[in-house]
Design a protein around this motif. Structure first.
Motif, PDB file in Angstrom:
ATOM      1  N   PHE A 148      -7.530  -6.894  -7.623  1.00  0.00           N
ATOM      2  CA  PHE A 148      -6.469  -5.961  -7.248  1.00  0.00           C
ATOM      3  C   PHE A 148      -6.798  -5.265  -5.928  1.00  0.00           C
ATOM      4  CE2 PHE A 148      -5.015  -1.471  -7.458  1.00  0.00           C
ATOM      5  CZ  PHE A 148      -3.658  -1.687  -7.349  1.00  0.00           C
ATOM      6  N   TYR A 149      -8.035  -4.797  -5.769  1.00  0.00           N
ATOM      7  CA  TYR A 149      -8.418  -4.111  -4.538  1.00  0.00           C
ATOM      8  C   TYR A 149      -8.504  -5.081  -3.356  1.00  0.00           C
ATOM      9  CZ  TYR A 149      -8.899   0.145  -7.142  1.00  0.00           C
ATOM     10  OH  TYR A 149      -8.620   1.241  -7.922  1.00  0.00           O
ATOM     11  N   ARG A 150      -8.874  -6.321  -3.612  1.00  0.00           N
ATOM     12  CA  ARG A 150      -8.838  -7.343  -2.553  1.00  0.00           C
ATOM     13  C   ARG A 150      -7.397  -7.578  -2.101  1.00  0.00           C
ATOM     14  NH1 ARG A 150     -11.886 -11.384  -5.622  1.00  0.00           N
ATOM     15  NH2 ARG A 150     -13.979 -10.548  -5.599  1.00  0.00           N
ATOM     16  N   LEU A 151      -6.493  -7.539  -3.063  1.00  0.00           N
ATOM     17  CA  LEU A 151      -5.078  -7.755  -2.786  1.00  0.00           C
ATOM     18  C   LEU A 151      -4.517  -6.655  -1.872  1.00  0.00           C
ATOM     19  CD1 LEU A 151      -2.789  -9.664  -3.692  1.00  0.00           C
ATOM     20  CD2 LEU A 151      -2.429  -8.176  -5.637  1.00  0.00           C
ATOM     21  N   LEU A 152      -5.050  -5.464  -1.975  1.00  0.00           N
ATOM     22  CA  LEU A 152      -4.592  -4.331  -1.175  1.00  0.00           C
ATOM     23  C   LEU A 152      -5.259  -4.238   0.197  1.00  0.00           C
ATOM     24  CD1 LEU A 152      -4.430  -1.581  -3.918  1.00  0.00           C
ATOM     25  CD2 LEU A 152      -2.511  -2.699  -2.763  1.00  0.00           C
ATOM     26  N   ASP A 153      -6.219  -5.119   0.458  1.00  0.00           N
ATOM     27  CA  ASP A 153      -6.920  -5.106   1.745  1.00  0.00           C
ATOM     28  C   ASP A 153      -6.133  -5.923   2.759  1.00  0.00           C
ATOM     29  OD1 ASP A 153      -8.650  -5.210   3.887  1.00  0.00           O
ATOM     30  OD2 ASP A 153     -10.263  -6.232   2.812  1.00  0.00           O
ATOM     31  N   GLN A 154      -5.508  -5.239   3.728  1.00  0.00           N
ATOM     32  CA  GLN A 154      -4.658  -5.943   4.700  1.00  0.00           C
ATOM     33  C   GLN A 154      -5.459  -6.844   5.630  1.00  0.00           C
ATOM     34  OE1 GLN A 154      -5.032  -2.592   4.739  1.00  0.00           O
ATOM     35  NE2 GLN A 154      -5.437  -1.921   6.823  1.00  0.00           N
ATOM     36  N   LYS A 155      -6.785  -6.730   5.628  1.00  0.00           N
ATOM     37  CA  LYS A 155      -7.612  -7.600   6.469  1.00  0.00           C
ATOM     38  C   LYS A 155      -8.074  -8.847   5.716  1.00  0.00           C
ATOM     39  CE  LYS A 155      -9.221  -3.660   9.057  1.00  0.00           C
ATOM     40  NZ  LYS A 155     -10.302  -2.701   9.181  1.00  0.00           N
ATOM     41  N   ASN A 156      -7.737  -8.926   4.433  1.00  0.00           N
ATOM     42  CA  ASN A 156      -8.127 -10.077   3.616  1.00  0.00           C
ATOM     43  C   ASN A 156      -7.030 -11.139   3.690  1.00  0.00           C
ATOM     44  OD1 ASN A 156      -9.024 -11.896   1.719  1.00  0.00           O
ATOM     45  ND2 ASN A 156      -8.694 -10.563  -0.035  1.00  0.00           N
ATOM     46  N   TYR A 157      -7.265 -12.154   4.505  1.00  0.00           N
ATOM     47  CA  TYR A 157      -6.273 -13.208   4.678  1.00  0.00           C
ATOM     48  C   TYR A 157      -6.483 -14.363   3.706  1.00  0.00           C
ATOM     49  CZ  TYR A 157      -4.837 -10.562   8.707  1.00  0.00           C
ATOM     50  OH  TYR A 157      -4.383  -9.552   9.522  1.00  0.00           O
ATOM     51  N   GLN A 158      -7.391 -14.182   2.741  1.00  0.00           N
ATOM     52  CA  GLN A 158      -7.580 -15.180   1.692  1.00  0.00           C
ATOM     53  C   GLN A 158      -6.540 -15.003   0.588  1.00  0.00           C
ATOM     54  OE1 GLN A 158      -9.862 -17.564   2.324  1.00  0.00           O
ATOM     55  NE2 GLN A 158     -10.153 -16.406   4.207  1.00  0.00           N
ATOM     56  N   THR A 159      -5.905 -13.852   0.568  1.00  0.00           N
ATOM     57  CA  THR A 159      -4.871 -13.556  -0.417  1.00  0.00           C
ATOM     58  C   THR A 159      -3.658 -14.437  -0.150  1.00  0.00           C
ATOM     59  OG1 THR A 159      -5.610 -11.268  -0.417  1.00  0.00           O
ATOM     60  CG2 THR A 159      -3.446 -11.688  -1.332  1.00  0.00           C
ATOM     61  N   SER A 160      -2.962 -14.804  -1.198  1.00  0.00           N
ATOM     62  CA  SER A 160      -1.751 -15.599  -0.994  1.00  0.00           C
ATOM     63  C   SER A 160      -0.545 -14.662  -0.940  1.00  0.00           C
ATOM     64  CB  SER A 160      -1.580 -16.619  -2.114  1.00  0.00           C
ATOM     65  OG  SER A 160      -1.270 -15.983  -3.319  1.00  0.00           O
ATOM     66  N   VAL A 161       0.475 -15.111  -0.240  1.00  0.00           N
ATOM     67  CA  VAL A 161       1.701 -14.332  -0.116  1.00  0.00           C
ATOM     68  C   VAL A 161       2.310 -14.104  -1.492  1.00  0.00           C
ATOM     69  CG1 VAL A 161       4.053 -14.350   0.824  1.00  0.00           C
ATOM     70  CG2 VAL A 161       2.144 -15.100   2.248  1.00  0.00           C
ATOM     71  N   ASP A 162       2.243 -15.114  -2.385  1.00  0.00           N
ATOM     72  CA  ASP A 162       2.852 -14.947  -3.708  1.00  0.00           C
ATOM     73  C   ASP A 162       2.143 -13.889  -4.541  1.00  0.00           C
ATOM     74  OD1 ASP A 162       0.738 -16.841  -3.850  1.00  0.00           O
ATOM     75  OD2 ASP A 162       1.510 -17.648  -5.726  1.00  0.00           O
ATOM     76  N   GLN A 163       0.836 -13.675  -4.334  1.00  0.00           N
ATOM     77  CA  GLN A 163       0.136 -12.610  -5.054  1.00  0.00           C
ATOM     78  C   GLN A 163       0.646 -11.235  -4.615  1.00  0.00           C
ATOM     79  OE1 GLN A 163      -3.795 -13.945  -3.886  1.00  0.00           O
ATOM     80  NE2 GLN A 163      -4.356 -14.234  -6.031  1.00  0.00           N
ATOM     81  N   VAL A 164       0.856 -11.068  -3.321  1.00  0.00           N
ATOM     82  CA  VAL A 164       1.361  -9.790  -2.813  1.00  0.00           C
ATOM     83  C   VAL A 164       2.809  -9.593  -3.258  1.00  0.00           C
ATOM     84  CG1 VAL A 164       1.749  -8.362  -0.773  1.00  0.00           C
ATOM     85  CG2 VAL A 164      -0.217  -9.888  -0.845  1.00  0.00           C
TER      86      VAL A 164
ATOM     87  N   GLN B  14       0.833  -1.207   0.000  1.00  0.00           N
ATOM     88  CA  GLN B  14       0.000   0.000   0.000  1.00  0.00           C
ATOM     89  C   GLN B  14       0.870   1.260   0.000  1.00  0.00           C
ATOM     90  OE1 GLN B  14      -2.267  -0.578   3.564  1.00  0.00           O
ATOM     91  NE2 GLN B  14      -3.794  -1.888   2.576  1.00  0.00           N
ATOM     92  N   LYS B  15       1.922   1.257   0.812  1.00  0.00           N
ATOM     93  CA  LYS B  15       2.835   2.411   0.874  1.00  0.00           C
ATOM     94  C   LYS B  15       3.525   2.615  -0.469  1.00  0.00           C
ATOM     95  CE  LYS B  15       3.969   1.803   5.764  1.00  0.00           C
ATOM     96  NZ  LYS B  15       5.035   1.379   6.691  1.00  0.00           N
ATOM     97  N   ARG B  16       3.993   1.518  -1.060  1.00  0.00           N
ATOM     98  CA  ARG B  16       4.713   1.610  -2.341  1.00  0.00           C
ATOM     99  C   ARG B  16       3.779   2.049  -3.462  1.00  0.00           C
ATOM    100  NH1 ARG B  16      10.323   0.432  -1.985  1.00  0.00           N
ATOM    101  NH2 ARG B  16      10.582  -0.283   0.149  1.00  0.00           N
ATOM    102  N   LEU B  17       2.518   1.625  -3.402  1.00  0.00           N
ATOM    103  CA  LEU B  17       1.542   1.998  -4.426  1.00  0.00           C
ATOM    104  C   LEU B  17       1.311   3.513  -4.415  1.00  0.00           C
ATOM    105  CD1 LEU B  17      -0.472   1.038  -6.587  1.00  0.00           C
ATOM    106  CD2 LEU B  17      -2.170   0.849  -4.760  1.00  0.00           C
ATOM    107  N   GLU B  18       1.246   4.101  -3.220  1.00  0.00           N
ATOM    108  CA  GLU B  18       1.045   5.551  -3.109  1.00  0.00           C
ATOM    109  C   GLU B  18       2.182   6.328  -3.765  1.00  0.00           C
ATOM    110  OE1 GLU B  18       0.430   6.770   0.935  1.00  0.00           O
ATOM    111  OE2 GLU B  18      -1.251   5.379   1.201  1.00  0.00           O
ATOM    112  N   LYS B  19       3.399   5.790  -3.694  1.00  0.00           N
ATOM    113  CA  LYS B  19       4.575   6.471  -4.234  1.00  0.00           C
ATOM    114  C   LYS B  19       4.841   6.130  -5.702  1.00  0.00           C
ATOM    115  CE  LYS B  19       6.832   6.469   0.269  1.00  0.00           C
ATOM    116  NZ  LYS B  19       7.938   5.942   1.057  1.00  0.00           N
TER     117      LYS B  19
END
Length: 167
Positions: A119-135, A95-100
């Motif tokens: 993409f927006y699900r990927l940026l939601d830090q409360k969404n633990y369904q995302t995989s580490v490799d996607q981030v 999220q920080k890097r996206l802003e910059k």
């Protein structure tokens, strides 16, 4: 994760916490307010006011303390909990890097080969369904190198016990 029951074991000097899937131990030494021979744990209960995600213990003196399930999971090095912590930290950094970033969101979505919704699900830090490799893929698109550093733990200093002067 909800706590189903909790009990204290003075012989082991630990609390036994039962969840729906397993039983975990939490030593007295990790409690903020530690019991002693003169002030033992009088009772311990699942705290319904904290959505059964914590327990409260009461010492014989009437002093009490509360422990959240996350503290127990961290102490027991629960793999699912540790994964969620890593995922949270990576997402916040993304999220920080996206802003910059000079890249448009549309370009990032195209380079990730995903939908805007994903993409927006990927940026939601409360969404633990995302995989580490996607981030990690998102961080790569944002021109970041991610290094995994493994190091030995440094011992945590024990809390000093102080006793009040006698009056």
């Amino acid at each position: 994760m909800k706590i189903r029951s909790v009990k204290h074991n003075n012989r082991k000097k630990a609390l036994e916490i039962k969840t729906s899937s397993r039983t975990l131990q939490f030593p007295y030494s990790k409690l903020d307010l530690q019991p002693s021979g003169n002030d033992p744990i009088d009772r311990v209960y699942v705290d319904k006011e904290l959505a059964s995600e914590a327990f409260t213990y009461v010492l014989k003196s009437g002093k009490s303390g509360t422990v959240h399930i996350e503290q127990v999971l961290e102490y027991n090095q629960d793999p699912a909990y540790l994964r969620d912590v890593i995922l949270y930290k990576l997402t916040v950094e993304a999220q920080k890097r996206l802003e910059k970033s000079a890249l448009s969101k549309r370009e990032i979505i195209r380079r990730l080969g995903t939908s805007a919704t994903q993409f927006y699900r990927l940026l939601d830090q409360k969404n633990y369904q995302t995989s580490v490799d996607q981030v990690l893929s998102l961080l790569h698109v944002l021109d970041c190198d991610v290094d995994l550093v493994i190091r030995a733990k440094t011992p945590t200093p024990r809390k000093a016990h102080t006793t009040a002067p006698a009056r």
